[in-house]
Write a protein that holds these residues in place. Structure first.
Motif, PDB file in Angstrom:
ATOM      1  N   GLU A  24     -18.607   8.251   8.633  1.00  0.00           N
ATOM      2  CA  GLU A  24     -19.577   8.605   9.656  1.00  0.00           C
ATOM      3  C   GLU A  24     -19.986  10.047   9.435  1.00  0.00           C
ATOM      4  OE1 GLU A  24     -17.666   7.685  13.369  1.00  0.00           O
ATOM      5  OE2 GLU A  24     -17.445   5.551  12.863  1.00  0.00           O
ATOM      6  N   GLY A  25     -21.065  10.226   8.668  1.00  0.00           N
ATOM      7  CA  GLY A  25     -21.487  11.567   8.285  1.00  0.00           C
ATOM      8  C   GLY A  25     -20.473  12.194   7.362  1.00  0.00           C
ATOM      9  N   GLU A  26     -19.911  13.325   7.769  1.00  0.00           N
ATOM     10  CA  GLU A  26     -18.919  14.031   6.960  1.00  0.00           C
ATOM     11  C   GLU A  26     -17.499  13.769   7.431  1.00  0.00           C
ATOM     12  OE1 GLU A  26     -19.562  15.859   4.139  1.00  0.00           O
ATOM     13  OE2 GLU A  26     -21.528  14.933   4.394  1.00  0.00           O
ATOM     14  N   ARG A  27     -17.306  12.722   8.247  1.00  0.00           N
ATOM     15  CA  ARG A  27     -15.974  12.384   8.731  1.00  0.00           C
ATOM     16  C   ARG A  27     -15.686  10.904   8.520  1.00  0.00           C
ATOM     17  NH1 ARG A  27     -13.716  16.625  11.123  1.00  0.00           N
ATOM     18  NH2 ARG A  27     -11.916  15.380  11.775  1.00  0.00           N
ATOM     19  N   ILE A  28     -14.404  10.594   8.460  1.00  0.00           N
ATOM     20  CA  ILE A  28     -13.955   9.209   8.316  1.00  0.00           C
ATOM     21  C   ILE A  28     -13.239   8.800   9.595  1.00  0.00           C
ATOM     22  CG2 ILE A  28     -12.444   7.633   7.053  1.00  0.00           C
ATOM     23  CD1 ILE A  28     -12.773   9.496   4.620  1.00  0.00           C
ATOM     24  N   ALA A  29     -13.694   7.704  10.206  1.00  0.00           N
ATOM     25  CA  ALA A  29     -12.984   7.122  11.341  1.00  0.00           C
ATOM     26  C   ALA A  29     -11.878   6.230  10.782  1.00  0.00           C
ATOM     27  CB  ALA A  29     -13.941   6.315  12.216  1.00  0.00           C
ATOM     28  N   VAL A  30     -10.650   6.667  10.927  1.00  0.00           N
ATOM     29  CA  VAL A  30      -9.516   5.994  10.308  1.00  0.00           C
ATOM     30  C   VAL A  30      -9.254   4.656  10.995  1.00  0.00           C
ATOM     31  CG1 VAL A  30      -7.070   6.185   9.725  1.00  0.00           C
ATOM     32  CG2 VAL A  30      -8.526   8.228   9.686  1.00  0.00           C
ATOM     33  N   HIS A  31      -8.989   3.626  10.188  1.00  0.00           N
ATOM     34  CA  HIS A  31      -8.677   2.295  10.701  1.00  0.00           C
ATOM     35  C   HIS A  31      -7.296   1.871  10.231  1.00  0.00           C
ATOM     36  CE1 HIS A  31     -12.862   2.221  11.763  1.00  0.00           C
ATOM     37  NE2 HIS A  31     -12.816   0.953  12.147  1.00  0.00           N
ATOM     38  N   THR A  32      -6.787   0.842  10.870  1.00  0.00           N
ATOM     39  CA  THR A  32      -5.521   0.250  10.480  1.00  0.00           C
ATOM     40  C   THR A  32      -5.677  -1.251  10.369  1.00  0.00           C
ATOM     41  OG1 THR A  32      -3.147   0.184  10.977  1.00  0.00           O
ATOM     42  CG2 THR A  32      -4.660  -0.067  12.835  1.00  0.00           C
ATOM     43  N   ALA A  39      -9.491  -5.266  10.856  1.00  0.00           N
ATOM     44  CA  ALA A  39      -9.346  -3.816  10.840  1.00  0.00           C
ATOM     45  C   ALA A  39      -9.668  -3.256  12.227  1.00  0.00           C
ATOM     46  CB  ALA A  39     -10.286  -3.205   9.804  1.00  0.00           C
ATOM     47  N   ALA A  40      -8.864  -2.299  12.662  1.00  0.00           N
ATOM     48  CA  ALA A  40      -9.039  -1.731  13.998  1.00  0.00           C
ATOM     49  C   ALA A  40      -9.022  -0.216  13.923  1.00  0.00           C
ATOM     50  CB  ALA A  40      -7.925  -2.221  14.919  1.00  0.00           C
ATOM     51  N   PRO A  41      -9.919   0.452  14.650  1.00  0.00           N
ATOM     52  CA  PRO A  41      -9.926   1.919  14.637  1.00  0.00           C
ATOM     53  C   PRO A  41      -8.684   2.485  15.313  1.00  0.00           C
ATOM     54  CG  PRO A  41     -11.481   1.077  16.271  1.00  0.00           C
ATOM     55  CD  PRO A  41     -10.979  -0.108  15.506  1.00  0.00           C
ATOM     56  N   THR A  42      -8.151   3.551  14.751  1.00  0.00           N
ATOM     57  CA  THR A  42      -6.986   4.207  15.345  1.00  0.00           C
ATOM     58  C   THR A  42      -7.383   5.269  16.352  1.00  0.00           C
ATOM     59  OG1 THR A  42      -6.914   5.932  13.647  1.00  0.00           O
ATOM     60  CG2 THR A  42      -5.720   3.878  13.185  1.00  0.00           C
ATOM     61  N   GLY A  43      -8.642   5.682  16.315  1.00  0.00           N
ATOM     62  CA  GLY A  43      -9.094   6.788  17.151  1.00  0.00           C
ATOM     63  C   GLY A  43      -9.035   8.118  16.439  1.00  0.00           C
ATOM     64  N   ALA A  44      -8.330   8.177  15.311  1.00  0.00           N
ATOM     65  CA  ALA A  44      -8.238   9.415  14.537  1.00  0.00           C
ATOM     66  C   ALA A  44      -9.413   9.530  13.578  1.00  0.00           C
ATOM     67  CB  ALA A  44      -6.928   9.448  13.759  1.00  0.00           C
ATOM     68  N   THR A  45      -9.798  10.762  13.279  1.00  0.00           N
ATOM     69  CA  THR A  45     -10.828  11.004  12.267  1.00  0.00           C
ATOM     70  C   THR A  45     -10.339  12.080  11.308  1.00  0.00           C
ATOM     71  OG1 THR A  45     -12.011  12.734  13.510  1.00  0.00           O
ATOM     72  CG2 THR A  45     -12.645  10.426  13.922  1.00  0.00           C
ATOM     73  N   LEU A  46     -10.886  12.035  10.115  1.00  0.00           N
ATOM     74  CA  LEU A  46     -10.580  13.029   9.097  1.00  0.00           C
ATOM     75  C   LEU A  46     -11.880  13.552   8.508  1.00  0.00           C
ATOM     76  CD1 LEU A  46      -7.736  11.181   7.127  1.00  0.00           C
ATOM     77  CD2 LEU A  46      -7.437  13.194   8.594  1.00  0.00           C
ATOM     78  N   ALA A  47     -11.908  14.834   8.194  1.00  0.00           N
ATOM     79  CA  ALA A  47     -13.055  15.395   7.499  1.00  0.00           C
ATOM     80  C   ALA A  47     -13.077  14.882   6.068  1.00  0.00           C
ATOM     81  CB  ALA A  47     -12.999  16.916   7.511  1.00  0.00           C
ATOM     82  N   LEU A  48     -14.245  14.525   5.587  1.00  0.00           N
ATOM     83  CA  LEU A  48     -14.381  14.026   4.222  1.00  0.00           C
ATOM     84  C   LEU A  48     -13.832  15.033   3.221  1.00  0.00           C
ATOM     85  CD1 LEU A  48     -15.468  11.652   2.584  1.00  0.00           C
ATOM     86  CD2 LEU A  48     -17.721  12.757   2.586  1.00  0.00           C
ATOM     87  N   ALA A  49     -13.985  16.321   3.520  1.00  0.00           N
ATOM     88  CA  ALA A  49     -13.514  17.367   2.617  1.00  0.00           C
ATOM     89  C   ALA A  49     -11.991  17.424   2.523  1.00  0.00           C
ATOM     90  CB  ALA A  49     -14.051  18.720   3.070  1.00  0.00           C
ATOM     91  N   GLU A  50     -11.288  16.786   3.472  1.00  0.00           N
ATOM     92  CA  GLU A  50      -9.821  16.831   3.485  1.00  0.00           C
ATOM     93  C   GLU A  50      -9.190  15.751   2.614  1.00  0.00           C
ATOM     94  OE1 GLU A  50      -8.078  16.696   7.398  1.00  0.00           O
ATOM     95  OE2 GLU A  50      -9.803  17.698   8.281  1.00  0.00           O
ATOM     96  N   VAL A  51      -9.974  14.794   2.146  1.00  0.00           N
ATOM     97  CA  VAL A  51      -9.409  13.630   1.471  1.00  0.00           C
ATOM     98  C   VAL A  51      -9.999  13.486   0.070  1.00  0.00           C
ATOM     99  CG1 VAL A  51      -9.188  12.492   3.712  1.00  0.00           C
ATOM    100  CG2 VAL A  51     -11.153  11.953   2.243  1.00  0.00           C
ATOM    101  N   THR A  52      -9.374  12.636  -0.708  1.00  0.00           N
ATOM    102  CA  THR A  52      -9.913  12.206  -1.994  1.00  0.00           C
ATOM    103  C   THR A  52     -10.333  10.760  -1.867  1.00  0.00           C
ATOM    104  OG1 THR A  52      -8.466  13.709  -3.228  1.00  0.00           O
ATOM    105  CG2 THR A  52      -9.403  11.844  -4.439  1.00  0.00           C
ATOM    106  N   LEU A  53     -11.598  10.470  -2.130  1.00  0.00           N
ATOM    107  CA  LEU A  53     -12.050   9.092  -2.053  1.00  0.00           C
ATOM    108  C   LEU A  53     -11.513   8.291  -3.232  1.00  0.00           C
ATOM    109  CD1 LEU A  53     -15.787   9.269  -0.893  1.00  0.00           C
ATOM    110  CD2 LEU A  53     -13.758   8.727   0.468  1.00  0.00           C
TER     111      LEU A  53
END
Length: 263
Positions: A24-32, A39-53
């Motif tokens: 979602e833009g520059e963030r990832i809505a984390v799912h489980t 797949a269900a959203p956890t409510g947590a998000t991560l910045a795209l810059a924090e992860v390796t795709l």
């Protein structure tokens, strides 16, 4: 381009842990859970810059089509097929965006990029009609069907499709799996060092996605996570070490990898 509730699914690594979610833009809505089954959203998000795709899917089966575009068939003088002309790439050749493509050790021949649309299967499908097959396609992704051209015909008695297309790193997939896109309105563009070398409409496809899945499912049961690359068209060319190859499909994103020397 028609968008029908677009979602972009990605896989990522962070701190030695892997996860998945929606971009979602520059963030990832984390799912489980399971991407293809609840797949269900956890409510947590991560910045795209924090992860390796990572590659957005780990296919159990990875299929590729040959001679599936009218323009390329006409230029090469190929007959129009009634059934998908497909080969198997080993799933072990899959890499994600940003990872390097490398030729096999000791190989000095031509290595081609081939930008393609990838179909990601979302449910088990066997002997399906086209409506069932269409419903089994979870989403669309970008594929670079890398080919060691000189290995394909190295033995005149036996075309070596698996060897030529299945070497380590020869299966870039990503950056995301898009749901809700109309494939027929899309185009595939491939740029080498920023210069566009392939640019072809998917509407020129000979056998369209639902029919591809339907026909293949008559012979091979497809499972969630399997990937089918729909074939390429004009403009597939050799790469040289140091080049950046970028496969772009609007609505999915850009899959970019460097072509490096053999390790």
């Amino acid at each position: 381009m028609e968008v029908l509730n677009l979602s972009l699914w990605v896989r990522f690594s962070r701190g030695g842990q892997e996860g998945f979610g929606t971009l979602e833009g520059e963030r990832i809505a984390v799912h489980t859970g399971d991407l293809f089954a609840g797949a269900a959203p956890t409510g947590a998000t991560l910045a795209l810059a924090e992860v390796t795709l990572l590659a957005p899917v780990r296919p159990g089966a990875f299929l590729g089509l040959w001679n599936n575009f009218h323009a390329a068939a006409a230029k090469q003088g190929n007959a129009i097929p009634d059934f998908p002309l497909y080969f198997l790439k080993t799933p072990r050749c899959v890499i994600g965006p940003g990872e390097a493509i490398r030729p096999p050790s000791g190989y000095e021949g031509k290595v081609l990029y081939e930008g393609e649309l990838g179909l990601v299967i979302g449910k088990r499908v066997s002997n399906a009609d086209e409506a069932e097959a269409a419903a089994a396609i979870f989403g669309l992704t970008c594929v670079n069907d890398v080919t060691a051209l000189d290995l394909l015909l190295a033995d005149a008695a036996f075309p070596q499709w698996a060897r030529a297309k299945g070497a380590d790193t020869f299966g870039p997939i990503g950056p995301a799996i898009a749901t809700g896109l109309d494939w027929s309105a899309l185009s595939v563009k491939v740029a080498l060092n920023g210069r566009v070398r392939q640019d072809y409409p998917l509407s020129d496809m000979i056998i369209p996605p639902a029919r591809i899945v339907s026909l293949i499912s008559r012979e091979m049961t497809l499972h969630p996570g399997d990937v089918i690359a729909c074939g390429t068209s004009l403009g597939a060319l050799p790469m040289r070490p140091g080049m950046q190859v970028a496969v772009t499909i609007e609505g999915i994103g850009t899959l970019e990898n460097a072509y490096a020397s053999a390790a």
